[in-house]
Design a protein around this motif. Structure first.
Motif, mmCIF file in Angstrom:
data_model
loop_
_atom_site.group_PDB
_atom_site.id
_atom_site.type_symbol
_atom_site.label_atom_id
_atom_site.label_comp_id
_atom_site.label_asym_id
_atom_site.label_seq_id
_atom_site.Cartn_x
_atom_site.Cartn_y
_atom_site.Cartn_z
ATOM 1 N N SER A 71 5.573 -9.909 -13.141
ATOM 2 C CA SER A 71 4.366 -9.268 -13.397
ATOM 3 C C SER A 71 3.843 -8.192 -12.617
ATOM 4 O O SER A 71 3.991 -8.286 -11.491
ATOM 5 N N ALA A 72 2.912 -7.289 -13.229
ATOM 6 C CA ALA A 72 2.568 -6.390 -12.048
ATOM 7 C C ALA A 72 1.668 -7.182 -11.021
ATOM 8 O O ALA A 72 1.564 -6.891 -9.891
ATOM 9 N N ARG A 73 0.911 -8.225 -11.450
ATOM 10 C CA ARG A 73 -0.028 -9.077 -10.976
ATOM 11 C C ARG A 73 0.932 -9.796 -9.388
ATOM 12 O O ARG A 73 0.283 -9.598 -8.479
ATOM 13 N N ARG A 74 1.971 -10.012 -9.877
ATOM 14 C CA ARG A 74 2.890 -10.917 -8.773
ATOM 15 C C ARG A 74 3.556 -9.690 -8.226
ATOM 16 O O ARG A 74 3.698 -9.945 -6.799
ATOM 17 N N VAL A 75 4.008 -8.643 -8.549
ATOM 18 C CA VAL A 75 4.400 -7.536 -7.585
ATOM 19 C C VAL A 75 3.399 -7.087 -6.595
ATOM 20 O O VAL A 75 3.746 -6.853 -5.585
ATOM 21 N N GLU A 76 2.021 -7.167 -7.249
ATOM 22 C CA GLU A 76 1.024 -6.878 -6.200
ATOM 23 C C GLU A 76 0.746 -7.857 -5.152
ATOM 24 O O GLU A 76 0.485 -7.714 -3.943
ATOM 25 N N VAL A 77 0.948 -9.388 -5.401
ATOM 26 C CA VAL A 77 0.790 -10.249 -4.457
ATOM 27 C C VAL A 77 1.957 -10.445 -3.248
ATOM 28 O O VAL A 77 1.686 -10.635 -2.418
ATOM 29 N N PHE A 78 3.094 -9.571 -3.827
ATOM 30 C CA PHE A 78 4.247 -9.426 -2.659
ATOM 31 C C PHE A 78 3.959 -8.267 -1.777
ATOM 32 O O PHE A 78 4.780 -7.647 -0.993
ATOM 33 N N ARG A 79 2.873 -7.620 -2.028
ATOM 34 C CA ARG A 79 2.628 -6.223 -1.277
ATOM 35 C C ARG A 79 2.663 -6.453 0.338
ATOM 36 O O ARG A 79 3.392 -5.652 0.862
ATOM 37 N N HIS A 80 2.365 -7.481 0.920
ATOM 38 C CA HIS A 80 2.461 -7.734 2.149
ATOM 39 C C HIS A 80 3.806 -7.962 2.667
ATOM 40 O O HIS A 80 4.098 -7.420 3.683
ATOM 41 N N ILE A 81 4.808 -8.166 1.852
ATOM 42 C CA ILE A 81 6.126 -8.760 2.144
ATOM 43 C C ILE A 81 6.650 -7.154 2.164
ATOM 44 O O ILE A 81 7.572 -6.805 3.336
ATOM 45 N N THR A 274 0.606 2.952 10.492
ATOM 46 C CA THR A 274 1.486 2.127 9.422
ATOM 47 C C THR A 274 1.430 2.644 7.817
ATOM 48 O O THR A 274 0.179 3.068 7.707
ATOM 49 N N ILE A 275 2.081 2.245 6.848
ATOM 50 C CA ILE A 275 1.838 2.474 5.616
ATOM 51 C C ILE A 275 1.470 1.408 4.651
ATOM 52 O O ILE A 275 1.976 0.460 4.886
ATOM 53 N N GLN A 276 0.344 1.543 4.022
ATOM 54 C CA GLN A 276 -0.218 0.648 3.214
ATOM 55 C C GLN A 276 0.348 0.967 1.655
ATOM 56 O O GLN A 276 0.390 2.178 1.450
ATOM 57 N N ASP A 277 0.625 -0.035 0.960
ATOM 58 C CA ASP A 277 1.120 0.142 -0.560
ATOM 59 C C ASP A 277 0.448 1.215 -1.256
ATOM 60 O O ASP A 277 0.545 1.959 -2.089
ATOM 61 N N SER A 278 -1.230 1.062 -1.044
ATOM 62 C CA SER A 278 -2.069 1.773 -1.812
ATOM 63 C C SER A 278 -1.601 3.366 -1.617
ATOM 64 O O SER A 278 -2.380 4.104 -2.530
ATOM 65 N N ALA A 279 -1.291 3.650 -0.378
ATOM 66 C CA ALA A 279 -1.175 5.171 -0.241
ATOM 67 C C ALA A 279 -0.025 5.977 -1.213
ATOM 68 O O ALA A 279 0.018 7.078 -1.668
#
Ligand code: HEM
Length: 434
Positions: A71-81, A274-279
């Protein structure tokens, strides 16, 4: 096009109009996957999802995948990976490009490591027992699933069923994969009992907790969990890696596109180390580059369904039981739908109302369509964006001395995924240090 291969009848679908007619109006009739004794063996007798017969078992697993695992929520949880692995990729490029190594890196190899580590961490966590053996076994399973044996070609023949099976290879692969998966499940259970605080929740934990708590009102056996995880891992690994490798090759062959996408990345990330997912959400041209790579080099060049009932499509009779093969590769290079289809031109995906890959635009279906469309789109896309943005932000890229862009080998190797034949060696020039 109709193909008869021994007892099999296959219809090859190579136009967007036919894809639309099948998957818009008649989808329920075409949601079954191919089955045969050979495929059953490799697919662990339909316990997984990729080859699961279209029915209650598939529906249940699909719900778990879409609502929980991918799910989109789970994909977001893996952001730090994704962020950590992308930073590691940048370090690896820097380390591998030392003058003692001639300043060249094998970018295919490094992208393979990036994707493998990201997918392993998300699905199995940091500590994967017997990692090398596990990766070997999964890749062998994916390769075997794309081969035919006599039982696939003569499914009704009792005589053929008595012949020795693919040298017992598929059976050995299945047993080895199950043995390794059992170790993984056991290690997760031990960590849970020991309340290991350092252990972050991965997809194995999610499935085990659904099993324990009977969440989503389902009961999952260990056998199903093993099969589903192997399927998801196999479906995720080479598709995403191959796409990244093609994207870098096309960018090296098309300098104008490379400069434009680098300039976008650098203006969005100005001043950051460094690059953050949000960018990534502001990198629209990068998204177009990924779409254009999916169009020219779809990692899955076709997807296969089986027709459940005699019907007529586009004026042609499709017999019940026929294998229907949608030729993604041919449709996404057809001049009827695409201007200069052989050119790498991401601009075609810019602007309002542009064509997307989520199954509504039938001339562009790299992830399939309808009920069985790939459930890993967000997972794949976020990882691919992160890796590409990192490589383009932190480095300028050159070909080896004396090597011209038009000499880059673009030969495809046909298999379960459409891989590059040749490795790509590049010279990275650091631009923004980590
Ligand atoms: C660039 C990357 C990827 C591409 C191009 C791709 C493409 C596809 C295609 C064409 C299908 C068949 C769809 C159909 O029959 O309509 C499929 C199915 C599937 N994919 Fe992907 N995929 C990718 C990444 C992933 C990832 C990252 C995962 C999981 C994390 C995943 C999991 C699956 C699964 C489980 C199925 C079977 C779905 C079902 O039968 O219900 N894929 N994929």
């Amino acid at each position: 096009m109709l193909l008869r291969v021994c007892e099999r009848v296959a219809i090859v679908v190579s136009s967007a109009e036919a894809v639309r007619e099948i998957y818009k109006g008649n989808e329920a009739l075409f949601s079954e996957r191919l089955s045969s004794p050979g495929i059953d063996e490799i697919s662990r007798h339909g316990q997984g999802i990729v080859f699961a017969p279209y029915g209650d078992h598939w529906r249940l697993l699909r719900r778990i995948l879409v609502m929980e695992l991918l799910s989109a929520r789970r994909v977001e949880v893996f952001r730090h990976i994704r962020e950590e692995e992308a930073a590691r990729l940048v370090w690896s490029v820097q380390a591998a490009s030392s003058p003692s190594g001639g300043g060249l890196v094998n970018i295919n190899e490094l992208l393979d490591e990036f994707m493998t580590d990201s997918v392993v961490r998300a699905i199995f966590g940091d500590k994967l027992p017997d990692r090398a053996a596990f990766l070997r076994t999964v890749r062998q399973g994916v390769q075997l699933s794309s081969l035919f044996d006599l039982r696939d070609l003569f499914p009704s023949s009792r005589l053929v069923r008595l012949l020795p099976r693919r040298g017992g290879k598929a059976e050995r692969q299945r047993l080895e994969a199950f043995r390794l998966m059992d170790n993984i499940l056991k290690a997760h259970e031990e960590r849970r009992v020991a309340r290991d605080e350092d252990h972050e929740q991965d997809l194995v934990d999610v499935l085990l907790s659904i099993q324990r708590e009977g969440a989503m009102r389902v009961s999952l056996t260990d056998g199903v969990i093993r099969a589903v995880l192997l399927d998801v891992f196999g479906a995720a690994l080479d598709t995403t890696t191959t796409l990244l490798q093609w994207a870098m090759a096309e960018l090296m062959a098309n300098r104008r596109v490379m400069l434009r996408v680098q300039s976008e990345t650098r203006s969005v990330l100005t001043g950051q180390s460094t690059i953050q997912d949000s960018a990534l959400k502001d990198m629209n041209y990068l998204k177009a580059v990924i779409k254009e790579t999916l169009r020219l080099h779809p990692p899955a060049s076709f997807f296969t369904r089986v027709c459940l009932q005699n019907c007529k499509i586009h004026g042609y009779d499709i017999p019940r039981g026929a294998t229907v093969l949608t030729n993604i590769w041919a449709v996404s290079r057809d001049p009827k739908y695409w201007d200069e289809p052989e050119m790498f031109r991401p601009e075609r995906f810019e602007g309002d109302g542009d064509v997307d890959f989520r199954g509504m635009d039938f001339e562009f279906t790299p992830f399939g369509v309808g009920r069985r469309i790939c459930p890993g789109i967000d997972f794949a896309h976020t990882s691919i964006e992160m890796a590409l943005a990192s490589l383009l932000y932190h480095f300028d890229w050159d070909l080896p001395k004396g090597f011209e862009p038009d000499k880059i080998d673009m030969t495809e190797v046909f298999g379960a995924t459409l891989n590059r034949k040749a490795d790509l060696f590049l010279r990275p020039i650091p631009y923004v240090p980590l």
